[in-house]
Design a protein around this motif. Structure first.
Motif, PDB file in Angstrom:
ATOM      1  N   TYR A   7       1.088  -1.434   0.331  1.00 28.00           N
ATOM      2  CA  TYR A   7      -0.012  -0.100   0.090  1.00 28.00           C
ATOM      3  C   TYR A   7       1.055   0.951   0.044  1.00 28.00           C
ATOM      4  CZ  TYR A   7      -2.759   3.798   2.305  1.00 28.00           C
ATOM      5  OH  TYR A   7      -3.983   5.295   2.311  1.00 28.00           O
ATOM      6  N   ASN A   8       1.004   2.311  -0.639  1.00 30.45           N
ATOM      7  CA  ASN A   8       0.857   3.165  -1.240  1.00 30.45           C
ATOM      8  C   ASN A   8       0.178   4.567  -0.162  1.00 30.45           C
ATOM      9  OD1 ASN A   8       2.874   5.775  -1.796  1.00 30.45           O
ATOM     10  ND2 ASN A   8       2.657   5.779  -3.920  1.00 30.45           N
ATOM     11  N   PRO A   9       0.890   5.304   1.296  1.00 31.28           N
ATOM     12  CA  PRO A   9      -0.450   5.688   1.456  1.00 31.28           C
ATOM     13  C   PRO A   9      -0.323   7.395   1.006  1.00 31.28           C
ATOM     14  CG  PRO A   9       1.783   5.812   2.921  1.00 31.28           C
ATOM     15  CD  PRO A   9       1.903   4.149   1.862  1.00 31.28           C
ATOM     16  N   ALA A  10       0.740   7.468   0.039  1.00 34.99           N
ATOM     17  CA  ALA A  10       1.338   9.148  -0.828  1.00 34.99           C
ATOM     18  C   ALA A  10      -0.172   9.266  -2.087  1.00 34.99           C
ATOM     19  CB  ALA A  10       2.139   9.164  -0.878  1.00 34.99           C
ATOM     20  N   ALA A  11       0.062   7.834  -2.448  1.00 35.43           N
ATOM     21  CA  ALA A  11      -0.952   7.461  -4.240  1.00 35.43           C
ATOM     22  C   ALA A  11      -2.778   8.073  -3.427  1.00 35.43           C
ATOM     23  CB  ALA A  11      -1.275   6.430  -4.608  1.00 35.43           C
ATOM     24  N   GLY A  12      -3.162   9.289  -4.123  1.00 35.36           N
ATOM     25  CA  GLY A  12      -4.207   9.906  -4.473  1.00 35.36           C
ATOM     26  C   GLY A  12      -4.800  10.792  -3.158  1.00 35.36           C
ATOM     27  N   GLY A  13      -4.023  10.921  -2.109  1.00 36.91           N
ATOM     28  CA  GLY A  13      -4.036  11.408  -0.897  1.00 36.91           C
ATOM     29  C   GLY A  13      -4.100  10.852  -0.068  1.00 36.91           C
ATOM     30  N   GLY A  14      -3.346   9.300  -0.111  1.00 35.89           N
ATOM     31  CA  GLY A  14      -4.095   8.058   0.901  1.00 35.89           C
ATOM     32  C   GLY A  14      -5.734   7.475   0.630  1.00 35.89           C
ATOM     33  N   ARG A  15      -5.805   6.924   1.138  1.00 30.92           N
ATOM     34  CA  ARG A  15      -6.951   5.712   1.410  1.00 30.92           C
ATOM     35  C   ARG A  15      -6.947   4.450   2.172  1.00 30.92           C
ATOM     36  NH1 ARG A  15      -7.524   9.289  -1.565  1.00 30.92           N
ATOM     37  NH2 ARG A  15      -7.921   9.580  -4.039  1.00 30.92           N
ATOM     38  N   GLU A  16      -6.577   5.237   3.889  1.00 32.90           N
ATOM     39  CA  GLU A  16      -6.651   4.287   4.287  1.00 32.90           C
ATOM     40  C   GLU A  16      -7.657   3.539   4.694  1.00 32.90           C
ATOM     41  OE1 GLU A  16      -4.129   3.477   6.566  1.00 32.90           O
ATOM     42  OE2 GLU A  16      -2.392   4.849   5.483  1.00 32.90           O
ATOM     43  N   ALA A  17      -9.488   4.179   4.047  1.00 29.99           N
ATOM     44  CA  ALA A  17     -10.694   3.370   4.230  1.00 29.99           C
ATOM     45  C   ALA A  17     -10.686   2.618   4.274  1.00 29.99           C
ATOM     46  CB  ALA A  17     -11.139   4.420   4.550  1.00 29.99           C
ATOM     47  N   LEU A  18     -10.633   3.129   2.117  1.00 27.63           N
ATOM     48  CA  LEU A  18     -10.579   1.763   1.236  1.00 27.63           C
ATOM     49  C   LEU A  18      -9.292   0.956   1.528  1.00 27.63           C
ATOM     50  CD1 LEU A  18     -10.677   3.926  -1.885  1.00 27.63           C
ATOM     51  CD2 LEU A  18     -13.015   2.503  -1.096  1.00 27.63           C
ATOM     52  N   LEU A  19      -8.325   0.640   1.653  1.00 25.88           N
ATOM     53  CA  LEU A  19      -6.881  -0.524   2.211  1.00 25.88           C
ATOM     54  C   LEU A  19      -8.317  -1.258   3.585  1.00 25.88           C
ATOM     55  CD1 LEU A  19      -4.343  -1.752   2.754  1.00 25.88           C
ATOM     56  CD2 LEU A  19      -3.996   0.157   4.430  1.00 25.88           C
ATOM     57  N   LYS A  20      -8.620  -0.595   4.620  1.00 26.80           N
ATOM     58  CA  LYS A  20      -9.083  -1.393   6.093  1.00 26.80           C
ATOM     59  C   LYS A  20     -10.223  -2.103   5.206  1.00 26.80           C
ATOM     60  CE  LYS A  20     -11.603  -0.864   9.904  1.00 26.80           C
ATOM     61  NZ  LYS A  20     -11.899  -0.392  11.416  1.00 26.80           N
ATOM     62  N   ARG A  21     -11.386  -1.677   4.294  1.00 26.09           N
ATOM     63  CA  ARG A  21     -12.053  -2.147   3.489  1.00 26.09           C
ATOM     64  C   ARG A  21     -11.448  -3.645   2.960  1.00 26.09           C
ATOM     65  NH1 ARG A  21     -15.622   1.746   1.196  1.00 26.09           N
ATOM     66  NH2 ARG A  21     -17.276  -0.072   0.836  1.00 26.09           N
ATOM     67  N   LEU A  22     -11.233  -2.977   1.961  1.00 25.42           N
ATOM     68  CA  LEU A  22     -10.338  -4.216   1.306  1.00 25.42           C
ATOM     69  C   LEU A  22      -9.905  -5.745   2.019  1.00 25.42           C
ATOM     70  CD1 LEU A  22      -9.290  -5.263  -1.836  1.00 25.42           C
ATOM     71  CD2 LEU A  22      -6.749  -4.542  -1.205  1.00 25.42           C
ATOM     72  N   VAL A  23      -8.685  -5.481   3.288  1.00 28.41           N
ATOM     73  CA  VAL A  23      -8.215  -6.412   4.069  1.00 28.41           C
ATOM     74  C   VAL A  23      -9.212  -6.837   4.217  1.00 28.41           C
ATOM     75  CG1 VAL A  23      -6.476  -6.596   5.832  1.00 28.41           C
ATOM     76  CG2 VAL A  23      -6.242  -4.529   4.119  1.00 28.41           C
ATOM     77  N   GLN A  24     -10.422  -6.188   4.837  1.00 28.63           N
ATOM     78  CA  GLN A  24     -12.019  -7.383   5.620  1.00 28.63           C
ATOM     79  C   GLN A  24     -12.396  -7.648   4.680  1.00 28.63           C
ATOM     80  OE1 GLN A  24     -13.501  -3.803   7.730  1.00 28.63           O
ATOM     81  NE2 GLN A  24     -12.745  -3.969   9.375  1.00 28.63           N
ATOM     82  N   ALA A  25     -12.416  -7.212   3.736  1.00 27.54           N
ATOM     83  CA  ALA A  25     -13.099  -8.593   2.371  1.00 27.54           C
ATOM     84  C   ALA A  25     -11.945  -9.494   2.257  1.00 27.54           C
ATOM     85  CB  ALA A  25     -13.371  -7.381   1.088  1.00 27.54           C
ATOM     86  N   LEU A  26     -10.643  -8.988   2.033  1.00 27.68           N
ATOM     87  CA  LEU A  26      -9.998 -10.562   1.773  1.00 27.68           C
ATOM     88  C   LEU A  26      -9.879 -11.494   2.926  1.00 27.68           C
ATOM     89  CD1 LEU A  26      -6.959  -8.396   0.833  1.00 27.68           C
ATOM     90  CD2 LEU A  26      -8.901 -10.310  -1.085  1.00 27.68           C
ATOM     91  N   GLU A  27     -10.413 -11.124   4.005  1.00 27.94           N
ATOM     92  CA  GLU A  27     -10.084 -12.006   5.414  1.00 27.94           C
ATOM     93  C   GLU A  27     -11.260 -12.391   5.238  1.00 27.94           C
ATOM     94  OE1 GLU A  27      -7.293  -9.674   7.985  1.00 27.94           O
ATOM     95  OE2 GLU A  27      -9.049  -9.294   8.124  1.00 27.94           O
ATOM     96  N   ARG A  28     -12.806 -11.875   5.148  1.00 28.49           N
ATOM     97  CA  ARG A  28     -13.807 -12.894   4.940  1.00 28.49           C
ATOM     98  C   ARG A  28     -13.619 -14.235   3.552  1.00 28.49           C
ATOM     99  NH1 ARG A  28     -16.146  -7.538   6.045  1.00 28.49           N
ATOM    100  NH2 ARG A  28     -16.220  -7.335   3.373  1.00 28.49           N
TER     101      ARG A  28
END
Length: 290
Positions: A7-28
């Motif tokens: 994850y690049n936190p600088a890309a697009g100004g940062g997308r921490e919320a989207l990252l968290k949702r992606l990780v949760q979806a992968l783990e499910r």
């Protein structure tokens, strides 16, 4: 399934919320997920090259530059996943990849692996394009601070600033053994450019070939005509544009220290040799897209 998310936190100004949702979806979906946050340009490539094991899938979360860094550190045979959170996300659009975290996770875990042929710029692989002249000047001249705050507006401002330079440098290209000259050139591996725009209808990521667009017409007016044609997917129909397939391109310039760009990031200076990469890459896509 072990999934490494870069994850690049600088890309697009940062997308921490989207990252968290992606990780949760992968783990499910039963995935064992590890997240690595990049710290500086080039860090993704260095981190991947230093790992003994990269897992079953490596997912790039960021823009096209982030994906390029992951691509250049990826082990042979490890599929690449892409979740575009950057400014343009051109490769994600090219492959029709979902933007919603839940759908993206489904592709990464249960999708198919598409065989894609990257380009190679002096040992550095690229997925979408490399360019010299106006194209490279715009990338080099884009203010990263403005890009983080205002996104694509930073590219528009750079395009305006670089118009006056068009035609000041001549480029010599040897394409599959034949000599050409141009005032700018883009070597495309995919169809799209700058987001949703279609640059060339001839390129195909799944084939081991590149498409070269030579800008031959002189003057800023000629360049403006090309730029106005881009939103309509008509660049190849503009007078002064030559579009031809290629597997090997050598490029030199009449001036010193002429820059190149690859996948939207600075990529050194000329001279350069561009080819189709020796090995294909697997990219996770929806099953109906493979």
């Amino acid at each position: 399934m072990k999934i490494l998310v870069v994850y690049n936190p600088a890309a697009g100004g940062g997308r921490e919320a989207l990252l968290k949702r992606l990780v949760q979806a992968l783990e499910r979906r039963g995935a064992d997920v590890e997240v690595y946050r990049t710290k500086a340009p080039g860090d993704a490539t260095r981190h991947l090259q230093a790992r003994a094991h990269q897992g079953d899938v490596v997912v790039a979360v960021g823009g096209d530059g982030t994906t390029n860094e992951v691509l250049n550190g990826l082990d042979d045979g490890v599929p690449l996943g892409i979740f575009g959170t950057g400014t343009a996300n051109v490769l994600a659009r090219e492959l029709n990849l979902p933007r919603h975290p839940e759908q993206a996770a489904e592709v990464m875990v249960n999708g198919a692996s598409l065989t894609v042929w990257p380009g190679d710029l002096a040992g550095r692989r690229f997925m979408m394009w490399t360019g010299v002249g106006y194209d490279a000047w715009v990338v080099q001249g884009t203010d990263l601070g403005v890009k983080r705050r205002f996104g694509k507006l930073a590219y528009v401002l750079a395009m305006i600033r670089q118009l006056a330079r068009y035609g000041t440098t001549d480029y010599r290209l040897r394409i599959d053994g034949r000599d050409y000259q141009a005032r700018s050139a883009i070597i495309a591996n995919g169809r799209h450019y700058g987001g949703r725009f279609v640059l060339t209808r001839q390129a195909d990521l799944t084939q081991p070939t590149l498409q070269v667009l030579l800008f031959n017409a002189p003057g800023r007016l000629a360049l403006l005509k090309c730029l106005m044609a881009l939103p309509f997917g008509a660049m190849e129909r503009v007078d002064g544009i030559v579009s031809l397939p290629a597997r090997e391109i050598e490029i030199e310039a009449s001036e010193q220290d002429e820059p190149l760009q690859a996948d939207g990031d600075p990529a050194g200076i000329l001279p350069a040799r561009v080819t189709v990469a020796e090995r294909a890459v697997l990219v996770r896509v929806a099953r109906d897209s493979a």
